[in-house]
Design an enzyme around this catalytic site. Structure first.
Site, PDB file in Angstrom:
ATOM      1  CG  ASP A 261      43.328  -8.609  23.387  1.00  0.00           C
ATOM      2  OD1 ASP A 261      42.099  -8.547  23.460  1.00  0.00           O
ATOM      3  OD2 ASP A 261      44.086  -7.627  23.561  1.00  0.00           O
ATOM      4  CG  ASN A 269      40.654   2.059  17.165  1.00  0.00           C
ATOM      5  OD1 ASN A 269      40.744   1.905  15.949  1.00  0.00           O
ATOM      6  ND2 ASN A 269      40.065   1.195  17.953  1.00  0.00           N
ATOM      7  CG  HIS A 274      37.347   4.430  15.416  1.00  0.00           C
ATOM      8  ND1 HIS A 274      37.380   3.543  16.450  1.00  0.00           N
ATOM      9  CD2 HIS A 274      37.137   5.654  15.980  1.00  0.00           C
ATOM     10  CE1 HIS A 274      37.180   4.166  17.596  1.00  0.00           C
ATOM     11  NE2 HIS A 274      37.022   5.453  17.342  1.00  0.00           N
ATOM     12  CG  ASP A 278      37.043  -0.546  11.368  1.00  0.00           C
ATOM     13  OD1 ASP A 278      37.005  -0.939  12.547  1.00  0.00           O
ATOM     14  OD2 ASP A 278      36.235   0.285  10.893  1.00  0.00           O
ATOM     15  CD  GLU A 304      40.550  -4.884  21.777  1.00  0.00           C
ATOM     16  OE1 GLU A 304      41.062  -4.498  22.826  1.00  0.00           O
ATOM     17  OE2 GLU A 304      39.421  -4.509  21.393  1.00  0.00           O
TER      18      GLU A 304
END
Length: 384
Positions: A261, A269, A274, A278, A304
């Protein structure tokens, strides 16, 4: 059994035109798959060439002999182009036109135009050439096609073999004489029309099946692939993971699951957008995949959250892989120091058995323990 030539040609024209129209409809409905478009052109040109070829003896022999055969050479070229495009290559315009141009130019020579035997031989050679090229396109791309190409290859080779036999045994028979002889027995011309009709029908439906099979494979791959990172999604991971665990249990080999994680992903973010998030997901996928072996299973199972199932790996080997992933990801350049990090929980079959859901549950407990201890670390599951 007698094969009546006029009846055969009428059936030939009707079926080629009908299947060609159906293939044209499939091309327009199937997101304009180019293979079907060229195949429709082959069938319709075959019907047109047969119509023109049947006009002999009405005082305009140049129409069936020149124009009709030019159309039939283009028909063979469309067959080759359909297989070429299906194999992932671009159409070759000079190759498409070669047979028709050669025929048209040779018809300007009176010696060629008047010799039925030479015309039959050249027509057969061109047909064999295009059929051979079609078979070659399928064979050279067999490893990348991922569909059942063998029926199309066998049909094409048989078609090519039939015309090779024609080169040897058929010296040509005037069309009017062939019509008369068809009432007395089966001529080679009758067999020629019959075989060509069967081939056209067979290759049309076999190619349609190949196009459909490849489309289904693409849809299935899309359903099992995470579009952002390109790795397997949760569905793919669960399916492949259960299969891998069953194989490990059968061989009595250990397996271990890493549940990963990304730390501070929401902050990444919020602070940098974002797009930065990504990029971090893609970067982590790349780092994790580089540490996987071919037999291991890796996938993105949440926003994630990623999972790695390691075959034939005990707790110590799993910890080494997890630490390598954690370290390499943390060493990537980031917008601010320490922003890229991952916490990893580890569970093995010694504690969970060969139950994937149990492995995920225990690895999730270990992951939360890693988060509680400050993140950017690995944590093995323990009964405590």
């Amino acid at each position: 059994m007698q094969l009546n030539i006029p009846t055969l040609m009428l059936v030939d024209i009707y079926i080629l035109a009908l299947v060609g129209i159906l293939m044209l409809h499939a091309w327009r409905r199937g997101r304009r798959e180019p293979t079907l478009g060229y195949l429709a052109a082959m069938l319709l040109l075959g019907a047109l060439g047969t119509v023109l070829g049947s006009l002999r003896g009405i005082g305009m022999d140049y129409v069936p002999l020149v124009i009709g055969n030019v159309v039939l050479q283009l028909c063979g070229a469309m067959n080759w182009t359909a297989m070429r495009v299906f194999a992932g290559r671009q159409p070759h315009l000079p190759g498409i036109c070669a047979g028709a141009v050669i025929w048209a130019l040779l018809c300007l020579n009176p010696a060629f135009y008047e010799s039925l035997t030479v015309r039959v031989a050249l027509s057969s050679i061109v047909t064999v050439s295009y059929a051979g090229l079609s078979a070659f396109e399928l064979w050279r791309s067999r490893k990348s096609l991922e569909v059942a190409y063998v029926p199309a290859l066998v049909l094409t080779i048989f078609h090519m073999g039939f015309y090779c036999v024609r080169i040897v045994v058929d010296r040509g028979m005037p069309f009017e004489q062939a019509l008369v002889s068809s009432g007395q027995g089966t001529s080679f011309f009758s067999l020629l029309v019959f075989e060509t009709l069967l081939y056209a029908i067979g290759i049309a439906f076999v190619t349609l099946a190949m196009v459909k099979e490849r489309a289904e494979l693409k849809f299935r791959a899309a359903a099992y692939c995470d579009p952002l990172t390109g790795v397997g999604n949760r569905r793919a991971f669960m399916s492949s993971g259960e299969y891998l665990l069953a194989s490990c249990e059968h061989r009595q080999e250990p397996a271990a699951l890493l549940l990963c994680d990304l730390d501070y992903f929401k902050r990444l973010n919020d602070n940098f957008g974002h797009a930065a998030g990504d990029e971090a997901l893609v970067a982590f996928s790349r780092v994790a995949v580089s540490s996987m072996r071919k037999q291991d299973v890796f996938g993105r199972i949440g926003g994630e959250e990623f999972a790695c199932l390691l075959a034939d790996a005990d707790d110590e080997a799993a910890a080494q892989v997890a630490e390598r992933i954690r370290r390499e990801f943390a060493d990537l350049p980031a917008q601010e120091p320490g922003l890229l990090s991952v916490s990893i929980g580890i569970a093995g079959t010694r504690e969970a058995g060969y139950d994937l859901f149990r492995l995920l549950s225990l690895a999730d407990e270990a992951l939360y323990a890693a988060k509680d201890k400050g993140r950017n670390r690995i944590q093995r599951y323990t009964a405590d």
